[in-house]
Design an enzyme around this catalytic site. Structure first.
Site, PDB file in Angstrom:
ATOM      1  N   LYS A 162       3.678   6.625   4.500  1.00 62.82           N
ATOM      2  CA  LYS A 162       2.645   5.707   4.008  1.00 62.82           C
ATOM      3  C   LYS A 162       3.156   4.287   4.163  1.00 62.82           C
ATOM      4  CE  LYS A 162      -1.109   4.175   2.536  1.00 62.82           C
ATOM      5  NZ  LYS A 162      -0.888   3.097   3.537  1.00 62.82           N
ATOM      6  N   SER A 169       0.785  -1.240   0.000  1.00 62.34           N
ATOM      7  CA  SER A 169       0.000   0.000   0.000  1.00 62.34           C
ATOM      8  C   SER A 169       0.816   1.288   0.000  1.00 62.34           C
ATOM      9  CB  SER A 169      -0.942   0.013   1.208  1.00 62.34           C
ATOM     10  OG  SER A 169      -1.993  -0.904   1.043  1.00 62.34           O
ATOM     11  N   GLY A 184       2.671  -0.063   4.211  1.00 62.99           N
ATOM     12  CA  GLY A 184       2.122  -1.109   3.360  1.00 62.99           C
ATOM     13  C   GLY A 184       2.291  -2.460   4.030  1.00 62.99           C
ATOM     14  N   GLU A 213      -5.922  -3.295  -6.164  1.00 62.20           N
ATOM     15  CA  GLU A 213      -6.130  -3.839  -4.823  1.00 62.20           C
ATOM     16  C   GLU A 213      -7.290  -4.831  -4.840  1.00 62.20           C
ATOM     17  OE1 GLU A 213      -4.354  -3.716  -2.331  1.00 62.20           O
ATOM     18  OE2 GLU A 213      -3.540  -1.733  -1.896  1.00 62.20           O
TER      19      GLU A 213
END
Length: 320
Positions: A264, A102, A266, A196
């Site tokens: 960010k 992600s 993931g 996704e």
């Protein structure tokens, strides 16, 4: 200011050219990724790195630290960090491919800001229940009303909402559209292939939906600190990253508490994959950009935030 793809390509090429003197000492790890690169700083007006022996010793020291973490967590680790003020860098397996998971959502939001600007974030995007995929904590609440483009970026970056990320893909021409944007920045390494949640189903040997720590750090730097985005768009992306809700225990936990971090994270479906990419603003220095990617050796292994936090600590200590 809007950039055409040609303009973005020129910007990416210029950025690559400007950074090359600082990064040349680390390029070896792309072909021999088991060997750490040397962190050096080249003084202005010379072609030779300063303090090469000392920097080589530092590189050996942080390599030992990262290898110790790999043994402790039974994991494979990739790290790239650069002090944007001095050009000093830390690189460990920085040219190896890892699933990005992600973390791409930060880049997707940057690409949306580039394409639509702040003025376009109010556009309403409608979707149906059939569009929902697992791990969509925000979009699942707004099926009837839809969401604005800005709200989708917020959901994708701050809450890692998967449906929001897919809807951003739609606005960019799919994964290949985002791939083209990154190529325009000079990134011919990152592969955007699936949507996704399939893109997080990485297994050893897979090259789809992978990148390297170096490439992701350079992309994030271009969006957050470069001139790819206008001032307002950069500020908005930075705000989303700094208020991310999923990164308290990863890179943020590995740097001094006084630092401001925009990141960010993931997480992968298999092999305990856990990643984080970030820009960190020290209280008394230039921003540090870093990407820390990892996976573990067993398919059913759980991801571990502490591996990322500890790796961030080693990187920061090595840069200071």
């Amino acid at each position: 200011m809007k950039y055409t793809r040609a303009r973005r390509t020129a910007v990416g090429a210029l950025a690559t050219f400007c950074l090359a003197p600082l990064m040349a000492c680390a390029e070896g790890d792309a072909s021999d990724s088991s060997s750490p690169s040397t962190a050096t700083t080249k003084p202005a007006g010379t072609g030779k790195p300063a303090g090469t022996a000392k920097s080589a010793d530092a590189a050996k020291s942080y390599a030992r630290g990262f290898k110790k973490l790999e043994r402790k967590f039974d994991a494979r680790l990739g790290v790239y960090a650069i002090d944007t003020g001095t050009g000093r860098e830390v690189a460990y397996n920085a040219g190896e491919r890892f699933a990005y998971n992600s973390t791409f959502k930060a880049l997707a939001a940057g690409a949306v800001l580039d394409k639509y600007s702040l003025d376009g974030l109010g556009r309403k995007v409608t979707y149906s229940k059939d569009d929902l995929v697992p791990n969509s904590p925000v979009t699942e609440k707004h099926v009837k009303t839809g969401m604005t483009l800005g709200e989708l970026c917020d959901a994708a970056v701050r809450y890692s909402d998967n449906t929001a990320a897919n809807l951003l893909f739609d606005k960019l021409g799919g994964p290949k559209g985002l791939d083209a944007v990154l190529e325009g920045l000079g990134d011919d390494v990152t592969r955007m292939d699936r949507r996704e949640p399939d893109l997080s189903s990485w297994v050893p040997g897979e090259t789809r939906d992978t990148s390297t720590p170096r490439a992701l750090a350079k992309d994030l730097r271009a969006f957050v600190l470069g001139d790819v985005l206008g001032k307002g768009e950069r500020a908005q992306l930075t705000k989303w990253l700094r208020t991310n809700t999923t990164g308290d225990h990863t890179i943020r936990a590995g740097v001094p508490k006084s630092w401001v971090v925009g990141d960010k994270t993931g997480t992968g479906t298999y092999y305990g994959a856990r990643n984080d990419i970030a820009v960190a603003w020290p209280s008394d220095g230039a921003p540090i950009v870093m990407a820390i990617l990892s996976n573990r050796t067993k398919k059913d292994a759980e991801p571990d935030d502490k591996l990322i936090a500890d790796a961030a600590s080693v990187a920061v200590d090595s840069l200071s």
